[in-house]
Motif scaffolding. Structure first.
Motif, mmCIF file in Angstrom:
data_model
loop_
_atom_site.group_PDB
_atom_site.id
_atom_site.type_symbol
_atom_site.label_atom_id
_atom_site.label_comp_id
_atom_site.label_asym_id
_atom_site.label_seq_id
_atom_site.Cartn_x
_atom_site.Cartn_y
_atom_site.Cartn_z
ATOM 1 N N GLN A 225 0.715 -0.873 0.266
ATOM 2 C CA GLN A 225 -0.232 0.159 -0.332
ATOM 3 C C GLN A 225 0.648 1.314 -0.194
ATOM 4 O O GLN A 225 0.096 2.233 0.063
ATOM 5 N N ALA A 226 2.426 1.588 0.514
ATOM 6 C CA ALA A 226 2.511 2.418 0.656
ATOM 7 C C ALA A 226 2.848 3.600 -0.624
ATOM 8 O O ALA A 226 3.477 4.206 -0.801
ATOM 9 N N ALA A 227 3.759 2.726 -1.984
ATOM 10 C CA ALA A 227 3.500 3.527 -3.215
ATOM 11 C C ALA A 227 2.350 4.106 -3.494
ATOM 12 O O ALA A 227 2.069 5.787 -3.476
ATOM 13 N N THR B 20 8.179 5.992 1.940
ATOM 14 C CA THR B 20 6.978 7.472 2.484
ATOM 15 C C THR B 20 7.393 7.898 3.309
ATOM 16 O O THR B 20 6.138 8.643 4.436
ATOM 17 N N GLY B 21 8.660 9.087 3.062
ATOM 18 C CA GLY B 21 8.785 10.138 4.187
ATOM 19 C C GLY B 21 8.020 10.969 3.779
ATOM 20 O O GLY B 21 8.419 11.951 4.738
ATOM 21 N N SER B 22 7.720 11.381 2.969
ATOM 22 C CA SER B 22 6.559 12.747 2.711
ATOM 23 C C SER B 22 5.455 13.409 3.296
ATOM 24 O O SER B 22 5.055 14.664 3.681
ATOM 25 N N PHE B 23 5.075 12.105 3.646
ATOM 26 C CA PHE B 23 4.021 12.692 4.860
ATOM 27 C C PHE B 23 3.974 12.287 6.550
ATOM 28 O O PHE B 23 4.996 11.802 6.661
ATOM 29 N N PRO B 24 3.612 12.122 7.108
ATOM 30 C CA PRO B 24 4.313 12.453 8.815
ATOM 31 C C PRO B 24 3.597 10.751 8.775
ATOM 32 O O PRO B 24 2.599 10.379 8.504
ATOM 33 N N ARG C 140 10.846 3.176 11.222
ATOM 34 C CA ARG C 140 11.943 4.324 10.947
ATOM 35 C C ARG C 140 12.115 3.733 9.529
ATOM 36 O O ARG C 140 12.548 3.956 8.483
ATOM 37 N N ASP C 141 12.483 2.582 9.562
ATOM 38 C CA ASP C 141 12.861 1.609 8.585
ATOM 39 C C ASP C 141 11.736 1.785 7.490
ATOM 40 O O ASP C 141 12.411 1.419 6.200
ATOM 41 N N ALA D 293 -5.815 17.613 1.336
ATOM 42 C CA ALA D 293 -6.868 16.445 2.085
ATOM 43 C C ALA D 293 -4.844 16.176 2.596
ATOM 44 O O ALA D 293 -4.065 16.573 2.346
ATOM 45 N N ASN D 294 -5.217 15.346 4.202
ATOM 46 C CA ASN D 294 -4.162 14.997 4.994
ATOM 47 C C ASN D 294 -3.948 13.574 4.739
ATOM 48 O O ASN D 294 -4.386 13.028 5.176
ATOM 49 N N VAL D 295 -2.946 13.665 5.190
ATOM 50 C CA VAL D 295 -2.505 11.755 4.522
ATOM 51 C C VAL D 295 -1.185 11.441 6.312
ATOM 52 O O VAL D 295 0.082 12.199 5.922
#
Length: 186
Positions: free
Chosen positions: A93-95, A131-135, A123-124, A108-110
């Protein structure tokens, strides 16, 4: 007698363990909004004030160790993505989730809500999946998971701009996520 007492507890733990990486099915039905409730409070943000629904009145810490306040999500549709670092369905689902976060930035927030493991593994996962572009919240104790009554990973909870749950379920590979968010930002 002791077996009878322990059996319900063992069955409950076993059923949660067997959930694995979430079901393949998609309930498609909106989740109950009774918990968290839809009561609202007012919070100041950037000089203005915004209604903060009860659903967004939570705090946490990101996987990077930064404080996070759910009130910062008020006023926009929000996707909460509940994942675990060892879950192959979450990895799949990550991509799509990252793509939706980028496509709807500012509209919208993700937010990823990581659980069921330690912060280093969380973190890994973020680093490995890009997926580091959103919190991403480090919800090791399951506080946010419990708040939204999530019992399995690879699950999405989507809130409208008023903090009402409009979707709760599994979207294999994130398929359909963009359409659900588009319908809220429209």
């Amino acid at each position: 007698m002791r077996t009878r007492t322990l059996l319900p507890a063992v069955l409950t733990v076993a059923s949660l363990t067997l959930v694995g990486c979430g079901g393949d099915g998609d309930s498609g039905a909106p989740a109950s909004t009774s918990s968290p409730s839809s009561a609202k409070a007012t919070a100041s943000e950037g000089g203005g004030s915004a209604e903060v629904p009860e659903a967004l009145r939570f705090t946490g810490t990101t996987v990077d160790g930064k404080p996070f306040d759910g009130a910062s999500l008020a006023g926009r549709p929000t996707v909460l993505w509940f994942w675990a670092p060892w879950c192959p369905k979450c990895r799949a689902q990550a991509a799509e989730t990252a793509k939706v976060a980028e496509e709807y930035a500012g509209k919208a927030n993700v937010v990823g809500v990581a659980g069921l493991d330690g912060n280093d593994a969380m973190r890994d996962f973020v680093d490995q999946t890009g997926t580091g572009s959103f919190p991403h919240l480090s919800d090791e104790d399951g506080t946010v998971w419990k708040r939204f009554e999530v019992t399995e990973q690879s699950r999405y909870v989507i809130l409208d701009k008023d903090g009402e749950t409009v979707y709760e379920g599994v979207l294999p590979g994130g398929e359909g996520l963009s359409g659900k968010v588009a319908g809220l930002t429209g």
